[in-house]
Design an enzyme around this catalytic site. Structure first.
Site, short mmCIF file in Angstrom:
data_model
loop_
_atom_site.label_atom_id
_atom_site.label_comp_id
_atom_site.label_asym_id
_atom_site.label_seq_id
_atom_site.Cartn_x
_atom_site.Cartn_y
_atom_site.Cartn_z
N SER A 1 2.54 22.49 -13.07
CA SER A 1 1.47 23.09 -13.86
C SER A 1 0.22 22.19 -13.80
CB SER A 1 1.95 23.33 -15.29
OG SER A 1 1.08 24.19 -15.98
N LYS B 1 -12.68 36.36 -31.71
CA LYS B 1 -12.37 35.03 -32.23
C LYS B 1 -10.95 35.02 -32.78
CE LYS B 1 -13.38 30.80 -33.52
NZ LYS B 1 -13.67 29.74 -32.55
#
Length: 333
Positions: free
Chosen positions: A165, A217
């Protein structure tokens, strides 16, 4: 009985959240103390002498006096000859990554110092170990490695255990990637987990309001109600990060068939070599030891000044990483 149980569980969850918030505050304070110009010292070591001392310790135990004397004579002649020639220099860095990529602060200092003295064409060897973690932290770490290549230095990354990763995000910047046979490589994907206790709170008539400005948000939160629109926005954000990740890998390793290697899978090094995720099988020890007699190996390490908040943060990170490692050992052979 069940009512008492759920009440206890809710209290435990509340305590856990408070602890996480406190640790987060300490971590933020620690990071604020690791800004540009942080206090610390640069440790520079000539690694050749370390290799020679280790070999000499064995020779003194197993060689007879005649053989030892002959070797010492040869060694004296070699050192005298070395003074008359300019050896190629190899710079050696180490990066052991945690979830937050907290060592990136030290990496910045090391690379900044190295670029002030290293000459174009010299080699930098990064001994890398990381299972990945925060996108922003590992993105910055990869950007630091780009500085080396942009300066005309040759970057070799050695992976002895794992570069997955975010770890592979760093490794792919290298001109050459070397990995030990059973090192884990790849995992080119993006993961995020958001625990949600909204239904549990609702069941016990606990009302939590999550207020935001801007419809995108915080699409998913710990205590707010899950919505399909919020979940889709969250997935879209992950896909956007994944596209950038794949673009970075494709830019620095154009020989890859991206569709085969960018779905989050990981491989052992020998399989990764067939897929061209790496370039060579071998350990960092072997790679460096082969160059001891021909090149000057210089280790560069930044040692930050450790304040109390940094020590607490390091301890918390070590505990978390230890738990993750123990968990992964139950899964991986």
């Amino acid at each position: 009985m069940w009512s008492d149980y759920w009440l206890f569980l809710l209290k435990a969850l509340t305590v856990t959240v408070v602890i996480i918030v406190i640790i987060g505050a300490i971590a933020r304070n620690a990071r604020s103390g690791q800004s540009d110009g942080q206090k610390g010292r640069l440790v520079v070591r000539k690694l050749n002498e370390r290799f020679h001392r280790q070999a000499d310790a064995i020779r003194h135990q197993v060689f007879d006096k005649k053989a030892l004397k002959a070797h010492q004579k040869e060694e004296k002649a070699r050192k005298k000859a070395d003074k008359d020639k300019t050896s190629d220099r190899v710079w050696v860095l180490t990066f052991k990554g945690d979830i937050q990529a907290s060592q990136v602060s030290a990496l910045r200092e090391e690379i900044t110092a190295l670029l002030a003295v290293a000459k174009a064409g010299e080699e930098v060897v990064l001994v890398l170990e990381s299972p990945g973690g925060a996108v922003s932290g590992y993105g910055l770490a990869a950007s630091q490695l780009m500085r080396l290549r942009d300066a005309g230095l040759t970057l070799t990354v050695c992976v002895d255990k794992v570069a997955a990763s975010g770890g592979y995000m760093m490794a792919c910047i290298a001109d050459r990637i070397m990995a030990a046979p059973f090192a884990i490589v790849g995992s080119i994907g993006v993961l995020a987990q958001v625990p949600n206790v909204h239904n549990l709170l609702k069941k016990h008539d606990v009302d939590v309001e999550v207020l935001t400005a801007g419809k995108h948000k915080a699409p998913l939160t710990l205590m707010g109600e899950k919505t399909e629109a919020g979940r889709q926005k969250f997935v879209d954000d992950l896909e956007a990060i994944h596209r950038r990740f794949k673009g970075l890998v494709g830019r620095y390793r154009p020989q890859l068939e991206l569709d085969k290697v960018t779905e989050g899978d990981f491989w052992l090094a020998e399989d990764a070599l067939e897929l061209q995720l790496i370039d060579e099988i071998g350990t960092s020890d072997d790679y460096l030891q082969k160059q001891v007699n021909d090149k000057e190996l210089v280790g560069v390490t930044w040692k930050p000044q450790r304040h109390l908040n940094m020590k607490v943060r390091t301890a918390a990170s070590a505990a978390t990483d230890g738990f993750i490692n123990r968990l992964s050992q139950r899964i991986l052979p």
